[in-house]
Design a protein around this motif. Structure first.
Motif, PDB file in Angstrom:
ATOM      1  N   ASP A 187       4.153  -9.097  -4.135  1.00 37.74           N
ATOM      2  CA  ASP A 187       3.932  -7.983  -5.022  1.00 37.74           C
ATOM      3  C   ASP A 187       2.912  -7.110  -4.623  1.00 37.74           C
ATOM      4  OD1 ASP A 187       1.734  -9.444  -5.125  1.00 37.74           O
ATOM      5  OD2 ASP A 187       1.504  -9.360  -7.104  1.00 37.74           O
ATOM      6  N   ILE A 188       2.986  -6.639  -3.306  1.00 41.87           N
ATOM      7  CA  ILE A 188       1.965  -5.541  -2.775  1.00 41.87           C
ATOM      8  C   ILE A 188       2.798  -4.282  -3.030  1.00 41.87           C
ATOM      9  CG2 ILE A 188       3.294  -5.731  -0.554  1.00 41.87           C
ATOM     10  CD1 ILE A 188       0.441  -5.054   0.684  1.00 41.87           C
ATOM     11  N   PRO A 189       2.166  -3.351  -3.819  1.00 42.20           N
ATOM     12  CA  PRO A 189       2.548  -1.869  -4.078  1.00 42.20           C
ATOM     13  C   PRO A 189       2.963  -1.259  -2.737  1.00 42.20           C
ATOM     14  CG  PRO A 189       0.354  -2.327  -4.867  1.00 42.20           C
ATOM     15  CD  PRO A 189       0.624  -3.476  -4.008  1.00 42.20           C
ATOM     16  N   ALA A 190       4.273  -0.729  -2.778  1.00 35.50           N
ATOM     17  CA  ALA A 190       4.945  -0.158  -1.429  1.00 35.50           C
ATOM     18  C   ALA A 190       4.000   0.715  -0.859  1.00 35.50           C
ATOM     19  CB  ALA A 190       6.012   0.609  -1.864  1.00 35.50           C
ATOM     20  N   GLU A 191       3.248   1.807  -1.507  1.00 33.07           N
ATOM     21  CA  GLU A 191       2.193   2.563  -1.017  1.00 33.07           C
ATOM     22  C   GLU A 191       1.042   2.119  -0.299  1.00 33.07           C
ATOM     23  OE1 GLU A 191       1.060   2.313  -5.405  1.00 33.07           O
ATOM     24  OE2 GLU A 191       2.685   2.119  -4.185  1.00 33.07           O
TER      25      GLU A 191
END
Length: 643
Positions: free
Chosen positions: A123-127
């Motif tokens: 679930d790491i944010p793409a940014e």
């Protein structure tokens, strides 16, 4: 114990801050029996760091590596996210490097690698994901490198840096000559680095010559560094890095100055460290068992250029081995070690009928044995044990050669095109034209279509028959398993599955062997040879209660790159000059693997040259220690499998 329980089992290692530098070692290192166990431990450390930072409301900044070394770490992190709720919402990552030029969508890009193995499954944010760009050129590259450094700095630097190590000693793509204070920049890749990458690119000609990499200075400013090293191929550079002097020629040695760095390595990668290779130079209070004694005596012979029977008390005392002589004199010790080595030599790999086998490597009975020779690829059989293979057939044993994989990815497009054009010339079929068009229209990064894969597999199958027929083995005793884990059409393979094991068990239960030979190569713990060996181990473990397995012995041979150490060898099969030539011709039958083989490694010699010189070198080692003078020898170690 369940698989989950095993994962949660506490696996501890001494923190780097408590490490005391030994006489030889200058970097804290921890050795694990397997890379899987070690990877789980490293993943646990990363997960603990993420959780601690999360509790404090802080961002966890990770520096990440690519390549085969960290794959199991990423698999475990994904598992912890999916099964234990580990969140990456507070994580920012910076990858070490990327090939240049390289499109993100290319399956060889590190952007693709990281998303396939980690980012697509958490679930790491793409940014929050940062990977060097492989699509820049000119001034844009310089600007990007400066911005990459600034972004790391803006996040407070790296909390944790995960590294692998290349055989040149590079970390990231910081090749020999890299400066201690270097930052993110473009670098020209060393030839050895490109050779090591060649299998993934289906040949060295397809490997980019440049890359963009995080610098040595950036790496060494990370608050915690863990470097992973797996397999025998990394043993030399691990020793040089851990025990050698700091030098720009081995960039990884710069890590000796880091106050919180740990090398996490497996037993094969640690094999050349002084405490493992020559422990008597480190610890004078060793407990001398028979194997360690043999290792020390044979090493001493090589060092002093003496035969076993010519060693003296002074030789032992002067080289840290006085403990060997506390309960025996050198004469008795020499005789015992001489006999140990001599008893490994046999011209009867299947056992000598009607002979006293007390001191022979193999049993005399049954006189005619059923034998399975497992070959990971369709040429390892003759490359690695062609002389023994020939001897077993000549001595009347029921020999079955079993090719575990098709080996299709090792056939070049040019070779496949040649056969497709021959097929069209014979019958002019539409199928042949389809093959020709598929090969000619293939673009860089494309996978072979199923029909081309089948053609390449058939090329290798035909070559295998040519070799086995030359050795007078009936076609009925040649088996092609085409194990599913391998048949992906790409260099990246699937995990070993029950489908693979079932196929393996079926051939074993059909032949009911007295002897099994398998490739014992551990140079790459994630390579095809290792997976094929795991398949042998697991199949024989599951079948071990079958009556026919009670009398089955497993012998391991080595491949084209390595040989067993003298103290490890339990059976050495001599070859005459005529047999050396016969083995060479059998290897020649594998024409697609001659004259510029795709996966050659760092050795420019062809496989037959490597095998021949290795076999001659083994015979020379035996001769130098006082044994008979043979033209060449093939060596084996017996594996005792357990429940």
């Amino acid at each position: 114990m369940t698989a989950a329980a095993k994962r949660k089992k506490s696996i501890t290692y001494k923190p780097a801050g408590q490490f005391e530098e030994t006489r030889f070692e200058k970097i804290h290192n921890v050795v694990f029996e397997s890379s899987n166990e070690a990877s789980i431990r490293v993943a646990q450390e990363i997960a603990s760091l993420i959780k601690r930072k999360e509790k404090k409301g802080e961002t966890c900044v990770l520096g990440l590596a690519t390549g085969s070394s960290p794959i199991k770490v990423y698999e475990e992190l994904v598992r912890m996210h999916q099964e234990e709720g580990l969140s990456f919402a507070n994580v920012v990552t910076f990858n070490l490097d990327e090939y240049l030029p390289m499109e993100k969508e290319n399956v060889q890009s590190y952007h693709y690698f990281m998303h396939e193995h980690l980012f697509n499954h958490i679930d790491i944010p793409a940014e929050n994901v940062n990977i060097p760009s492989g699509t820049l050129s000119g001034e844009a590259i310089t600007e990007f490198c400066l911005a990459y450094e600034q972004k790391i700095s803006d996040h407070g630097g790296l909390d944790f840096q995960l590294l692998g190590i290349g055989r040149t000693g590079h970390v990231g793509f910081n090749e020999p000559g890299s400066h201690y204070n270097s930052g993110t920049r473009v670098i020209t890749l060393d030839h050895i680095t490109r050779v090591d990458a060649a299998p993934a690119f289906l040949g060295i000609d397809n490997v980019p010559r440049k890359a963009i990499t995080m610098g040595i200075s950036t790496v060494r400013h990370a608050r915690r560094i863990v470097l992973l090293g797996w397999g025998q191929n990394k043993a030399r550079i691990i020793k040089e890095t851990v025990e050698g002097e700091i030098s720009s020629e081995v960039p990884a040695t710069y890590l000796q100055h880091h106050k919180n760095c740990t090398f996490v390595i497996d037993t094969e990668a640690a094999s050349q460290l002084t405490r493992n290779k020559t422990p008597w130079l480190v610890d004078e209070s060793l407990e001398w068992n028979e194997t360690l004694t043999a290792k020390a005596v044979f090493w001493l012979c090589v060092k002093l250029k003496k035969s076993i029977l010519s060693l003296t008390d002074k030789d032992y005392n002067d080289n840290g081995m006085a403990g060997l002589l506390t309960s025996q004199d050198s004469y008795d010790l020499n005789i015992r070690m001489f006999n140990r080595l001599q008893h490994t030599i046999t011209g009867w790999p299947g056992g000598k009928p009607n002979a006293d086998d007390t001191n022979r490597p193999e049993r005399a009975e049954p006189a005619k044995k059923r034998v399975i020779l497992f070959s990971p690829h369709p040429d390892d059989d003759v490359i690695s044990m062609g002389g023994t293979f020939d001897r077993l057939i000549e001595q009347g044993h029921d020999v079955h050669v079993v090719y575990q994989t098709s080996g299709n990815i090792a056939v070049s497009d040019q070779e496949a095109l040649k056969f497709a054009e021959i097929a069209k010339g014979i019958n002019g079929s539409e199928n042949a034209q389809h093959l020709i068009d598929s090969i000619k229209n293939k673009k860089e990064g494309d996978h072979d279509v199923v029909e081309v894969r089948r053609l390449k597999g058939n090329i290798r199958r035909g070559e295998s028959y040519a070799a086995t027929r030359y050795l007078s083995l009936p076609d009925s005793n040649v088996h092609f398993l085409d194990l599913p884990f391998y048949e992906t059409g790409t260099v990246k393979k699937n995990k070993l599955s029950d489908a693979d094991i079932d196929i393996m068990m079926d051939i074993i239960s059909t032949v009911k062997p007295h002897q099994v030979y398998a490739a014992g190569d551990l140079a790459d713990p994630h390579g095809t040879h290792k997976v094929c060996l795991d398949a042998v181990f697991e199949s024989m473990r599951r079948l071990q209660n079958e009556p026919y397995m009670k009398n089955c012995w497993l012998w391991l041979y080595r491949g084209a790159w390595h040989e067993w150490e003298l103290h490890e060898i339990e059976m050495a099969v001599p070859m005459s000059p005529a047999q050396v030539l016969k083995k060479r011709i059998a290897i020649f039958c594998h024409q697609s693997q001659k004259d510029g083989v795709m996966f050659q490694g760092d050795d420019s010699r062809e496989f037959w040259m490597r095998a021949e010189e290795r076999n001659k070198a083994t015979a020379e080692k035996y001769r130098s220690l006082g044994m008979a003078d043979y033209a060449a020898m093939e060596a084996f170690v017996r594996y005792r499998y357990e429940a």
